[in-house]
Design a protein around this motif. Structure first.
Motif, PDB file in Angstrom:
ATOM      1  N   MET A 316      48.270  32.604  37.639  1.00 46.91           N
ATOM      2  CA  MET A 316      48.574  31.170  37.624  1.00 46.91           C
ATOM      3  C   MET A 316      47.467  30.371  38.289  1.00 46.91           C
ATOM      4  SD  MET A 316      52.665  31.005  38.349  1.00 46.91           S
ATOM      5  CE  MET A 316      52.605  29.246  38.698  1.00 46.91           C
ATOM      6  N   ALA A 317      46.908  30.900  39.386  1.00 44.92           N
ATOM      7  CA  ALA A 317      45.810  30.212  40.066  1.00 44.92           C
ATOM      8  C   ALA A 317      44.597  30.088  39.143  1.00 44.92           C
ATOM      9  CB  ALA A 317      45.438  30.949  41.346  1.00 44.92           C
ATOM     10  N   LEU A 318      44.238  31.174  38.456  1.00 43.32           N
ATOM     11  CA  LEU A 318      43.102  31.163  37.536  1.00 43.32           C
ATOM     12  C   LEU A 318      43.312  30.165  36.402  1.00 43.32           C
ATOM     13  CD1 LEU A 318      42.574  35.030  37.373  1.00 43.32           C
ATOM     14  CD2 LEU A 318      40.862  33.391  38.201  1.00 43.32           C
ATOM     15  N   VAL A 373      39.551  37.306  39.690  1.00 43.89           N
ATOM     16  CA  VAL A 373      39.719  36.534  40.924  1.00 43.89           C
ATOM     17  C   VAL A 373      38.445  36.581  41.758  1.00 43.89           C
ATOM     18  CG1 VAL A 373      40.965  36.436  43.128  1.00 43.89           C
ATOM     19  CG2 VAL A 373      42.228  36.761  40.994  1.00 43.89           C
ATOM     20  N   ASP A 374      37.841  37.751  41.869  1.00 44.18           N
ATOM     21  CA  ASP A 374      36.631  37.885  42.674  1.00 44.18           C
ATOM     22  C   ASP A 374      35.480  37.076  42.067  1.00 44.18           C
ATOM     23  OD1 ASP A 374      35.296  39.364  44.961  1.00 44.18           O
ATOM     24  OD2 ASP A 374      33.994  39.986  43.286  1.00 44.18           O
ATOM     25  N   GLU A 375      35.387  37.097  40.749  1.00 42.22           N
ATOM     26  CA  GLU A 375      34.292  36.381  40.073  1.00 42.22           C
ATOM     27  C   GLU A 375      34.381  34.871  40.308  1.00 42.22           C
ATOM     28  OE1 GLU A 375      32.882  35.386  35.476  1.00 42.22           O
ATOM     29  OE2 GLU A 375      34.211  37.095  35.874  1.00 42.22           O
ATOM     30  N   HIS A 376      35.585  34.326  40.258  1.00 44.57           N
ATOM     31  CA  HIS A 376      35.723  32.868  40.306  1.00 44.57           C
ATOM     32  C   HIS A 376      35.984  32.320  41.704  1.00 44.57           C
ATOM     33  CE1 HIS A 376      35.549  32.456  35.966  1.00 44.57           C
ATOM     34  NE2 HIS A 376      36.418  33.453  35.835  1.00 44.57           N
ATOM     35  N   TYR A 377      36.427  33.168  42.632  1.00 43.71           N
ATOM     36  CA  TYR A 377      36.763  32.650  43.968  1.00 43.71           C
ATOM     37  C   TYR A 377      35.968  33.326  45.089  1.00 43.71           C
ATOM     38  CZ  TYR A 377      40.898  30.590  41.721  1.00 43.71           C
ATOM     39  OH  TYR A 377      41.745  29.867  40.930  1.00 43.71           O
ATOM     40  N   LYS A 378      35.050  34.213  44.735  1.00 42.23           N
ATOM     41  CA  LYS A 378      34.334  34.964  45.776  1.00 42.23           C
ATOM     42  C   LYS A 378      33.629  34.048  46.775  1.00 42.23           C
ATOM     43  CE  LYS A 378      30.759  38.521  46.301  1.00 42.23           C
ATOM     44  NZ  LYS A 378      29.842  39.447  45.571  1.00 42.23           N
ATOM     45  N   PHE A 384      41.318  29.640  46.424  1.00 45.27           N
ATOM     46  CA  PHE A 384      42.348  30.561  45.925  1.00 45.27           C
ATOM     47  C   PHE A 384      43.574  30.578  46.852  1.00 45.27           C
ATOM     48  CE2 PHE A 384      44.126  34.946  45.763  1.00 45.27           C
ATOM     49  CZ  PHE A 384      44.549  34.936  44.447  1.00 45.27           C
ATOM     50  N   ILE A 385      43.322  30.699  48.159  1.00 41.66           N
ATOM     51  CA  ILE A 385      44.434  30.760  49.106  1.00 41.66           C
ATOM     52  C   ILE A 385      45.198  29.442  49.129  1.00 41.66           C
ATOM     53  CG2 ILE A 385      45.082  31.153  51.506  1.00 41.66           C
ATOM     54  CD1 ILE A 385      44.031  33.630  50.015  1.00 41.66           C
ATOM     55  N   SER A 426      44.676  39.827  45.356  1.00 45.67           N
ATOM     56  CA  SER A 426      44.967  39.368  43.994  1.00 45.67           C
ATOM     57  C   SER A 426      45.945  40.278  43.266  1.00 45.67           C
ATOM     58  CB  SER A 426      43.676  39.258  43.190  1.00 45.67           C
ATOM     59  OG  SER A 426      43.142  40.548  42.898  1.00 45.67           O
ATOM     60  N   ILE A 427      46.031  41.552  43.705  1.00 44.85           N
ATOM     61  CA  ILE A 427      46.952  42.488  43.048  1.00 44.85           C
ATOM     62  C   ILE A 427      48.135  42.854  43.965  1.00 44.85           C
ATOM     63  CG2 ILE A 427      45.151  43.406  41.546  1.00 44.85           C
ATOM     64  CD1 ILE A 427      45.158  45.926  43.397  1.00 44.85           C
TER      65      ILE A 427
END
Length: 705
Positions: A316-318, A373-378, A384-385, A426-427
């Motif tokens: 949902m965040a993505l 998640v890592d790609e877009h929020y790293k 993200f949080i 994320s998981i």
């Protein structure tokens, strides 16, 4: 003179003594009235008066249909006053043997002689102990009525010495149904019972009522009531629990726990639109008694790492931040991906390769979700949080019932934050949620984005009259955008149609949801000792959700299975199947026969003359009744029958498909064919092709079905 003075002196002395005594009396009276009056009046009142607390009746806790879940029933302890005024030696000795026999038969724990010895010694050898306990077992009201018919006891309190001390016991008629949620009472120092756990504790002020006071005055050696403040009974709670659904949930959960030798589990059923809890089951394995029973309210109090069910929040965040679409692709490779010094693995051996974002969610790919998640929020983990916080996943639900577990989603400035925090969170790892918190989040998706606060009580009543109602409470009016919501709903349906929960599909209604399999820490052993938690959370019917449900099973025997679809999924399906069967409102509406219009039967092809007679008798219209042919093909068109030509030509094989066997035989034999029939019904197949040439006497086989 000396005699006179002596007399005067003596009289004066006496007078002085009398006056002094009088002054002392007056002084004492003044002291008693002004300074010690309250003390002595209280003392006198204690001797001649006493207050007796009259306990109020505690209110009942009921299911939504009024069936009692918890109530207070009177029980009595039997004592005997051996100094009762009317209990003379003559009366006692004449009836003691009969009373001993009755007590022995009733309680069935001592012989007649043992009871006689107890009674005799208490009467003649234990003068200091006036009120003697006859038996430790407390009796109910019906048993008390029997005891009151026993010899001596039937004479009443004064002559027979019977003392009945009442004590109310809290009972749950449905035994273990929702025991931890209903709660129980604890005894205080003054022997008063008070609610501490569950709804008993949360609504103590409503349930307990107000105690009354009875004032007893001692008159002629007897205590008589002279005044009384009436007690006010407690209010009744009408909960949202459905007894039938509760029974279904507990039964399904229990059988799966036994099947997989799991340590404990919980299941919750919630009404989508209102947040009303219809069933909440908590069962754990009692190591001491070696049985499964309700030990703790895991559904409300146990916050653990949810695992893959948390991937809903990540996806949902993505979507909400516009970073991905369902048809975008992600490369999961061979199912193993390294983040710094830690390996992320998919449960599917060999990985899924390059797949769409929707497939990554439906197949529950750890690598796929964590890489996205890592790609877009790293480089911006706070974004993200903050999105997770915006979904309200870091806040308690604020339940009335005490003991809610605390959700945990750490922020990037936390000392334990590292480079692998984001992909693992994320998981569903390094975060904590209770089963009810997880369900509330999924319920918001089912409820078109509106997050409802879970509700356990719908009404408070006093002697049947509704005095207050509990309205639905919205925690968040819109959890995400409409576009994200629609996409997520499709993905949750896809999990059941094409993904990890295909085993939950059925033909009657659609289920939407997500499986979860998490490796959890095993106390001090940590993650080294592989212990799993299986879960499934979703809603049904997916096209018009009425109920949401979460099932979490902790520590199943991994040699028997530990995946969410395998262990938790069947419990969800068992609950949803039975709820669907019992809820007629979920079944598709049947149209009124009058609205549907006349029903036209399916007709076989055949003789027009015969068909005309049948349709005329049934009052069925024919679109072209004047068609000139001996044989016709029939078809339904709206509410009428339409005829079509079926010509039979000499030396060409007739088409008899769709005809009854009688008409088919008539036609084929009349043109000179020998017919072999197989099966029953109408003609579905013929061995000679219609319209082909034949010679008289050729054989044709027709298959009926």
């Amino acid at each position: 003179m000396p005699i006179k003075k002596d007399i005067i002196w003596r009289v004066g002395l006496v007078y002085a003594v009398v006056m002094l005594f009088a002054l002392m009396i007056v002084g004492r009276v003044v002291t008693l009235q002004l300074f010690e009056g309250d003390y002595w009046r209280g003392k006198a009142q204690k001797i001649s008066q006493r207050d007796v607390i009259v306990r109020a009746n505690r209110g009942d806790i009921c299911a939504e249909d009024g069936r009692i879940l918890a109530t207070s029933l009177p029980y009595y302890q039997i004592r005997m006053d051996f100094r009762a005024a009317g209990l003379t030696d003559e009366v006692f000795k004449s009836k003691v043997d009969s009373l001993a026999l009755c007590l022995s038969r009733f309680f069935n724990d001592k012989s007649k002689n043992e009871y006689r010895r107890l009674l005799w010694n208490s009467k003649y050898k234990k003068k200091s102990n006036r009120y003697v306990l006859i038996n430790r077992r407390k009796v109910n009201y019906n048993e008390l009525k029997v005891i009151k018919t026993f010899p001596l006891f039937r004479l009443g309190k004064n002559k027979g010495g019977l003392i009945c001390e009442q004590e109310n016991k809290r009972q749950q008629p449905h035994r273990n149904l929702a025991t931890r949620t209903i709660g129980y009472l604890n005894k205080e120092d003054n022997n008063k019972l008070i609610g501490r756990v569950g709804m008993e504790g949360a609504f103590e002020s409503e349930l307990k009522g107000v105690d009354g006071v009875s004032i007893l005055q001692k008159m002629s050696g007897r205590w008589l009531p002279v005044n009384m403040v009436e007690p006010k009974d407690g209010n009744d709670l009408i909960t949202t629990i459905d007894v039938n659904y509760q029974d279904v949930a507990e039964s399904a959960l229990y059988h799966q726990l036994v099947k997989y030798n799991a340590h404990h589990g919980s299941a919750i059923l919630m009404e989508v639109k209102t947040g009303a809890i219809k069933a909440i089951a908590n069962i754990g394995y009692d190591e001491k008694k070696k049985v499964y029973r309700e030990l703790y309210n895991y559904a409300i109090g146990e916050a653990t790492e949810p695992g893959s069910t948390f991937k809903l929040a990540s996806m949902m965040a993505l979507l909400e931040d516009g970073y991905v679409g369902p048809m975008d692709s992600v490369d999961t490779g061979n199912g193993i991906y390294r983040f710094y010094n830690a390996k992320m693995r998919d449960s599917h051996h060999g990985g899924y390769g390059k797949i769409t974002v929707q497939e990554a969610f439906e197949k529950s790919s750890n690598v796929g979700i964590s890489r996205l998640v890592d790609e877009h929020y790293k480089n911006k983990p706070r974004e993200f949080i903050n999105r997770l916080y915006d979904f309200r996943l870091n806040e308690p639900l604020g339940l009335e019932i005490r003991g809610e577990g605390t959700p945990k989603i750490k922020y990037p400035d936390d000392p334990t934050w590292s480079g692998i925090s984001l992909p693992w969170m994320s998981i569903g790892y390094s975060v904590h949620q209770t089963p009810l918190q997880t369900l509330t989040f999924y319920n918001a998706i089912a409820n078109d984005g509106k997050m409802m606060k879970p509700k356990f009580v719908k009404e408070i009543r006093y002697h049947g009259e509704v005095i207050s109602k509990f309205d639905e409470e919205v925690l968040k009016s819109k959890i995400c955008s409409g576009q994200t919501l629609e996409t997520i709903q499709n993905m949750l349906e896809g999990v059941v149609l094409r993904g990890t929960a295909r085993n939950l599909r059925n033909s009657n209604y659609k289920i939407a949801g997500k499986t979860g399999t998490a490796q959890i820490a095993d106390g001090k052993k940590g993650y080294g000792h592989k212990v799993y938690q299986a879960s499934f959370v979703g809603y049904f019917p997916a096209d018009d959700p009425m109920y949401s449900c979460v099932v979490v099973i902790n520590r199943p025997n991994k040699t028997k299975g530990f995946y969410g679809n395998q262990v938790a999924g069947p419990v969800f399906k068992s609950i949803s199947d039975k709820v669907y069967a019992m809820s007629y409102s979920m079944h598709p509406e049947r149209k009124n026969e009058e609205e549907e219009g006349p029903k036209v039967p399916i007709s076989l092809n055949g003789s027009k003359e015969d068909l005309d007679l049948v349709f005329d008798d049934l009052n069925i219209d024919i679109t072209n009744p004047k068609i000139q042919t001996e044989w016709v093909v029939t078809s339904r068109k709206d509410s009428v029958i339409e005829y079509k030509y079926r010509r039979v030509k000499n030396f060409l094989v007739p088409n008899v498909k769709g005809m009854g066997v009688q008409d088919a035989l008539y036609i084929l034999e009349n043109v000179g064919l020998r017919v072999q029939v197989r099966g029953v019904g109408s003609v579905s197949k013929q061995s000679l092709r219609p319209g082909s040439n034949f010679r008289s006497g050729d054989r044709i086989t027709i298959d009926l079905s």
